[in-house]
Design an enzyme around this catalytic site. Structure first.
Site, mmCIF file in Angstrom:
data_model
loop_
_atom_site.group_PDB
_atom_site.id
_atom_site.type_symbol
_atom_site.label_atom_id
_atom_site.label_comp_id
_atom_site.label_asym_id
_atom_site.label_seq_id
_atom_site.Cartn_x
_atom_site.Cartn_y
_atom_site.Cartn_z
ATOM 1 C CG ASP A 1 -9.005 3.686 -3.082
ATOM 2 O OD1 ASP A 1 -8.312 3.409 -4.090
ATOM 3 O OD2 ASP A 1 -8.681 4.581 -2.280
ATOM 4 C CG ASP B 1 -2.047 1.032 1.081
ATOM 5 O OD1 ASP B 1 -1.771 2.205 0.749
ATOM 6 O OD2 ASP B 1 -3.212 0.653 1.296
ATOM 7 C CE LYS C 1 -4.227 4.606 4.635
ATOM 8 N NZ LYS C 1 -5.424 4.611 3.771
ATOM 9 C CB CYS D 1 -20.294 25.466 -23.176
ATOM 10 S SG CYS D 1 -21.575 24.203 -23.286
#
Length: 906
Positions: A514, A442, A466, A570
C-alpha cells in the site's frame, strides 16, 4: 486577507448534547475506508436496499461477498442446484464435504459472517415473479437466455434494477437494465471543486475572484454555492447559481448590483448536478448465452456461421469460436473475481444512485492466457478428472494444473489485495502440491476497519497477525495449500531472512503493498534476482495491475512522482487558507508535543552533542523543549506532577496557540465550541507521556480550569512574522547571540539527576482508528480552532481523519477486480509465455466503468560486452559469476549500473 484573522478572547463552556449533530447510524468503524469512497448519503441509501443474487457458483458468491461487505440492507442468495466438483474451482465458501448439498444453503453461514449489519438469507426454490417483487435489485448468474429475457422484462416493468453476470472459461459479460428513468445523483464521485473567495464585485454580472494553490476545476455551465461570506451575505442564502466566463482564478455569476458590499472571507463550492439515464431490456439473440448448451465445437461454429449471415462480419474468427467452445465449460476464479467485482459495483450504483452505471453491455475475454502454441489444446485434453480443480482443468488441462501446484511464490502483504490474491491462489491450487509453497509476510495486525474489505478476517481475529490469520483461512478453503506465514517488514533490515537463497528458490513474487517505497524496494529485489513480479494497487474505485517479466517487460522502477510536495512552512505557521493546512499543522503539533519531545528525553547524552551541531537556532529550539520537559512546572519548566498540572498546561497551550499567537500576528499585520474538546484531549495526551492518568469527565476538567492561572499576554513589536520559507531559513542562519543560552542548556542537561529512570517519558505514536485514545480528538479540535482563527470552514471528524490520517479510500469491489486481473497474468507466467503481446497492463476507473488494457512496455536492451570494467565486476561477483549473456534487459542493466556506482562510491 490578514484582516480576516480573529483571536479567541474568551473560553466558553462545552456545548450541550442538544447542540451537537446526531450521531450517524452508519458503523464508521467498520465502513471507515469505504465511507471515503461512497460517502454517508450514498451509504444511507444503500442501507435501504434489498438485493437478490441468483446462482451460487463461483461468480455468484463473489458478487454476494462484495455486496454484503458494502452494507446493503439485505441479500438473498438463491440456487436450486447441488455442489459438484467443478464448483470448488471458484466457489471459495464450498468444501468437499458439501458435495451433493444445495449451494445456497452451504454458503449461507460464511456469507452471513462477513457483515453482521446485513441480513443474509438463502432460497432453494425456483425464481418466480412473486419472489422478485421483494427486491430493489436482482442479479442473475449462470442463467439461461430465456430466463434472462423473461425476468428482465418483468423487472423493467416493475421498476426493479436488473443485472446479468456470466462467465464461461476465459470469457465474461455484464448486462444492466436500471429502468426507463434512472437518476444518477453524482456521475463520477469526484470531490466538488472549492476555493477561498478573494472578492465579489457589485455588478451585473458579478465577478467572483478566488485564490487557491491548486488548479481550479470550475467550468462554464457548472453550478456553485456560497458560504461563510462576510458583507455580501445574500450569497450565503441563494440557491446554486450558474457560472460562466471561467478563468484561472475567476468566473461570473448573476446580478449582484443590489447585494451588500463584499467585505471578506467566504468559500465557493461546486454543486454536482444529477442526470437521468434510460435503459432498455434484453432484445438480442446472443450466442454467448447459448454456448453453454454445446460441447461440440463444430456445432457451435455452425450456429455462429448462421448468425453471421445477419451480422455480416468481414471475417469470422473460426479459431476463436472453436477455442471458446473447448474452454466454455471452465470455471475460473480470476475471471469470476474480475467480473464479480464489476457486477457488485453495478449493484452499489443501483442502490446508491452514485456513479454512472454501465452502458448496458460489457464483454471481456482473456484468451491470451491460453498456451501460445495453438495446437496444445484439444477437447480431449480438457476433460474432468473428478478433483477440486476440474473447472480449471477444463480450460488449461491437467499438466498445467500439476505445474501450478509445484510453484513457489512469495506474497508480500496480506491486506485487502493480499486476501483476494490468497483466495485466488487457493482456488487455483498455486503451491498446493508436495513441491509447492506460498510464503506470505505482513507486519500488520488486524484492526476493525480492515473487516469491511479484507474478507478473510472476522471480528474475533482483531489484534492477531494478518499473515497468520489469512493463512489459516486459506487452508480452510483448500486444505492442500502449503503456506509459511511471516510478520516481517520487507526492507533492507529483513534481507537476512529474504536473502539470495530465498529469492533464487522462488518462481515468482506477488506484491499486495500500500505504499510506493515498499513497491520500489521489492521491484529492485526481483530485478536483482531475475524473478517475475505481479503488482496491483487500488485507490477507491481506481485500480491498476502490472506484470514484470524478466528480460521482456520494463520493471516497476523508481518513484519519479512529484506528489510529495509539501506545504510551505510559512503557510502552515502563519497563513493557512485551507482545512488541509490546519490539519497538517495540528498533526505536526501532535507529533512534536506527544512523540518527538518525549523520544528526545529518552535518548542518551550523545543526542545533546549531535543537536548542537545542527546550528544555533534549531539546537536552541530542540534543547529548550528537552529541558522544559525535564524541569518541574514550579521551577519554570513544563514537567507536570499531577493531573491538575496537565489541565493547566493544556489551558495555557490553548491560550498561546489560539489567542496569543493570533494577536501577535494581527499586531504585526493590522487589519466557540471546540475549546473544551481541545483542553480535554491535550491534557490527557500530555498526562500520558508523563505517566499521569487523566479523565474524560467534563465537569471535573471544568472545575480544575477554574483554578488555572492564564498569564497575561501583550503583543510585541519586535517579533518578526515570516512571509516566506526563505525568510524563515535566513533568520535561522543569523547570529542572534544564542551561544550563552545553548551553553547553559548543555550544562543543565549534563546533570546526573536527569539520568534517572524516573525522568523517562512515553512517546505517543499517532493512531487514527482508536476513538478512545484522544488522538483524533486532539487533531480535530486543534485544527478546527485554528481554522476558526483564519475564517476557514471547519471539517467534521470523518473528513479530518481522512486528511490527517492520509487514509487511502478502499472498497471490496475494486480490490476483487484487481486481484482477478493479477491472477490472469499469473496463468501466463506459470506457462512461461514469451511473447510480450500475451501480457496486459490494466487501468480501471469504475465510477464510469472505464477499463483500459495495454501491452506492457518492452524492456530496452544494451550491449555490455565492451564495457570491460563493468563485465569484470559482474563476473567476479559471486552472485553473477554464472552470467554469460551479452544482452541484458534495461531493468537488469539499471540495477548493475547502480551496483557499480555504489561499489566505486560514485
Amino acid at each position: 486577507f490578514h484582516s480576516s484573522l480573529t483571536s479567541s478572547s474568551s473560553f466558553p463552556e462545552s456545548p450541550s448534547g442538544a447542540d451537537m449533530s446526531e450521531i450517524d447510524q452508519i458503523d464508521e468503524g467498520f465502513y471507515s475506508r469505504q465511507l471515503y469512497v461512497l460517502g454517508h448519503e450514498a451509504m444511507r441509501r444503500m442501507a435501504r436496499a434489498d438485493v437478490l443474487i441468483a446462482g451460487m457458483r463461483g461468480l455468484g458468491v463473489e458478487i454476494a461477498k462484495n455486496v454484503i461487505l458494502s452494507g446493503v440492507k439485505s441479500v438473498t442468495v438463491q440456487d436450486e442446484g447441488q455442489v459438484v466438483w467443478t464448483d470448488l474451482s471458484s466457489q471459495f465458501f464450498l468444501k468437499e464435504s458439501h458435495l451433493g448439498q444445495n449451494r445456497a444453503t452451504c454458503s449461507l453461514q460464511q456469507l452471513s459472517a462477513l457483515n453482521p449489519g446485513v441480513r443474509v438469507s438463502a432460497s432453494t426454490e425456483p425464481l418466480d415473479e412473486e419472489l422478485l417483487l421483494q427486491f430493489q435489485v436482482v442479479v442473475l448468474t449462470g442463467s439461461s437466455l430465456s430466463d434472462q429475457k423473461c425476468f428482465n422484462e418483468f423487472c423493467h416493468l416493475n421498476g426493479i434494477k436488473f443485472i446479468v453476470a456470466d462467465t464461461k472459461g476465459l470469457c465474461g459479460q455484464l448486462f444492466c437494465d436500471f429502468g426507463k428513468e434512472f437518476e444518477v445523483l453524482d456521475q463520477d464521485g469526484e470531490k466538488p471543486a472549492t476555493a477561498m473567495i478573494q472578492s465579489v464585485s457589485q455588478a451585473n454580472p458579478g465577478v467572483v475572484l478566488f485564490t487557491d494553490d491548486r488548479q481550479s476545476t470550475f467550468s462554464d455551465g457548472s453550478k456553485v454555492s456560497f458560504s461563510e461570506v462576510r458583507g455580501m451575505t445574500e450569497l450565503n442564502s441563494i440557491d446554486p447559481v450558474d457560472i460562466k466566463d471561467c478563468g484561472k482564478y475567476s468566473f461570473s455569476i448573476g446580478d449582484t448590483s443590489a447585494f451588500s458590499q463584499y467585505e471578506r472571507g467566504g468559500v465557493v463550492t461546486e454543486v454536482k448536478q444529477p442526470c437521468v439515464l434510460t435503459f432498455v431490456s434484453i432484445h438480442i439473440h446472443n450466442p454467448f448465452f447459448k454456448c453453454v448448451l454445446f460441447s461440440d465445437a463444430d456445432a457451435l461454429l455452425a450456429i455462429v456461421g448462421k448468425l453471421n449471415t445477419v451480422t455480416q462480419l468481414e471475417q469470422l474468427d473460426e479459431a476463436a469460436v472453436r477455442t471458446f467452445s473447448y474452454t466454455a465449460r471452465g470455471d475460473l476464479a480470476p475471471i469470476n473475481a474480475f467480473i464479480g467485482g464489476l457486477a457488485a459495483q453495478e449493484v452499489i450504483k443501483a442502490c446508491s444512485r452514485k456513479y454512472t452505471p454501465l452502458n448496458q453491455w460489457l464483454y471481456f475475454d482473456a484468451l491470451e492466457c491460453l498456451p501460445e502454441e495453438e495446437d496444445e489444446l484439444t477437447e480431449a485434453t480438457l476433460s474432468a478428472k473428478g478433483t477440486r480443480y476440474d473447472g480449471q482443468i477444463a480450460v488449461f488441462g491437467p499438466a498445467f494444473q500439476e505445474k501450478l501446484e509445484r510453484q513457489k511464490y512469495f506474497l508480500v502483504g496480506a491486506g485487502a489485495i493480499g486476501c483476494e490474491l490468497f483466495k485466488n491462489f487457493a482456488l487455483m491450487g498455486l503451491g498446493a502440491g508436495e513441491e509447492g509453497r506460498i510464503t506470505v509476510t505482513d507486519m500488520d495486525f488486524i484492526e476493525r476497519s480492515n473487516l469491511n474489505r479484507q474478507f478473510l478476517f472476522r471480528s474475533q481475529d482483531i489484534g492477531k497477525p494478518k499473515s497468520e490469520v489469512a493463512a489459516r483461512a486459506v487452508r480452510e478453503m483448500n486444505p492442500q495449500m502449503n503456506i509459511t506465514a511471516h510478520q516481517d517488514r520487507l526492507d533492507p533490515g529483513s534481507e537476512g531472512v529474504y536473502d539470495y537463497d530465498f529469492f533464487m528458490g522462488l518462481d515468482g513474487v506477488a506484491a499486495a503493498l500500500d505504499n510506493m517505497e515498499a513497491r520500489v524496494y521489492l521491484d529492485g529485489r526481483c530485478v536483482q534476482h531475475q524473478k517475475a513480479l505481479l503488482e496491483g494497487g487500488t485507490s477507491g474505485l481506481q485500480g491498476h495491475t502490472l506484470v514484470v517479466v524478466p528480460n521482456l517487460t520494463k520493471s516497476y522502477g523508481r518513484d519519479t512522482s512529484s506528489s510529495n510536495e509539501g506545504i510551505p512552512l510559512c503557510t502552515l505557521k502563519n497563513f493557512p487558507h485551507r482545512i488541509e493546512h490546519t490539519l497538517q499543522w495540528a498533526r505536526d503539533q501532535f507529533e512534536g508535543l506527544f512523540k518527538q519531545t518525549p523520544a528526545n528525553v529518552n535518548l542518551d547524552k550523545g543526542f545533546v552533542e549531535r543537536t548542537l551541531g545542527l546550528g544555533d537556532a534549531e539546537a536552541l529550539e530542540v534543547l529548550g523543549g528537552l529541558w522544559s520537559s525535564l524541569e518541574d512546572m514550579e521551577a519554570g519548566g513544563q514537567r507536570p506532577r499531577s493531573w491538575e498540572d496537565c489541565v493547566s498546561w493544556a489551558r495555557c497551550q490553548w491560550e498561546t496557540l489560539y489567542n496569543n499567537d493570533i494577536r501577535q500576528l494581527l499586531h504585526c499585520f493590522p487589519p466557540k465550541t471546540t475549546h473544551m474538546e481541545y483542553v480535554v484531549a491535550a491534557a490527557n495526551l500530555y498526562g500520558q507521556i508523563f505517566g499521569i492518568s487523566g479523565t474524560r469527565d467534563r465537569a471535573s476538567v471544568k472545575e480544575t480550569l477554574e483554578r488555572v492561572h492564564v498569564p497575561y499576554f501583550t503583543p510585541k513589536s519586535s517579533v518578526k512574522i515570516h512571509l516566506t520559507d526563505k525568510e524563515m531559513e535566513e533568520e535561522k542562519q543569523e547570529d542572534r547571540d544564542d551561544k550563552a543560552r545553548l551553553e547553559e542548556l548543555r550544562r543543565k542537561l549534563a546533570s546526573p539527576s536527569l539520568k534517572s529512570s524516573f525522568m523517562q517519558m512515553k512517546p505517543t505514536d499517532f493512531e487514527k482508528d482508536d476513538d478512545s485514545n484522544f488522538h483524533m480528538d486532539y487533531i480535530v479540535a486543534a485544527s478546527n480552532l485554528r481554522a476558526e482563527n483564519y475564517d476557514i470552514p471547519a471539517a467534521d471528524r470523518h473528513k479530518s481523519k481522512g486528511i490527517a490520517g492520509s487514509i487511502i479510500p478502499a472498497i471490496a469491489t475494486t480490490t476483487a477486480a484487481v486481484a482477478g486481473l493479477m491472477c490472469l497474468e499469473l496463468y501466463k507466467l506459470v506457462q512461461g509465455h514469451q511473447k510480450i503481446s500475451s501480457y496486459r497492463t490494466a487501468y480501471m476507473y469504475l465510477p464510469v466503468t472505464h477499463i483500459v488494457f495495454a501491452q506492457p512496455t518492452q524492456a530496452k536492451t544494451f550491449e555490455v560486452s565492451n564495457i570491460l570494467k563493468f563485465h569484470s565486476l559482474l563476473t567476479k561477483t559471486p552472485l553473477f559469476s554464472q552470467l554469460s549473456v551479452h544482452l541484458l534487459s534495461e531493468s537488469v542493466c539499471t540495477y548493475f549500473s547502480n551496483l557499480l556506482a555504489e561499489t566505486q562510491h560514485c
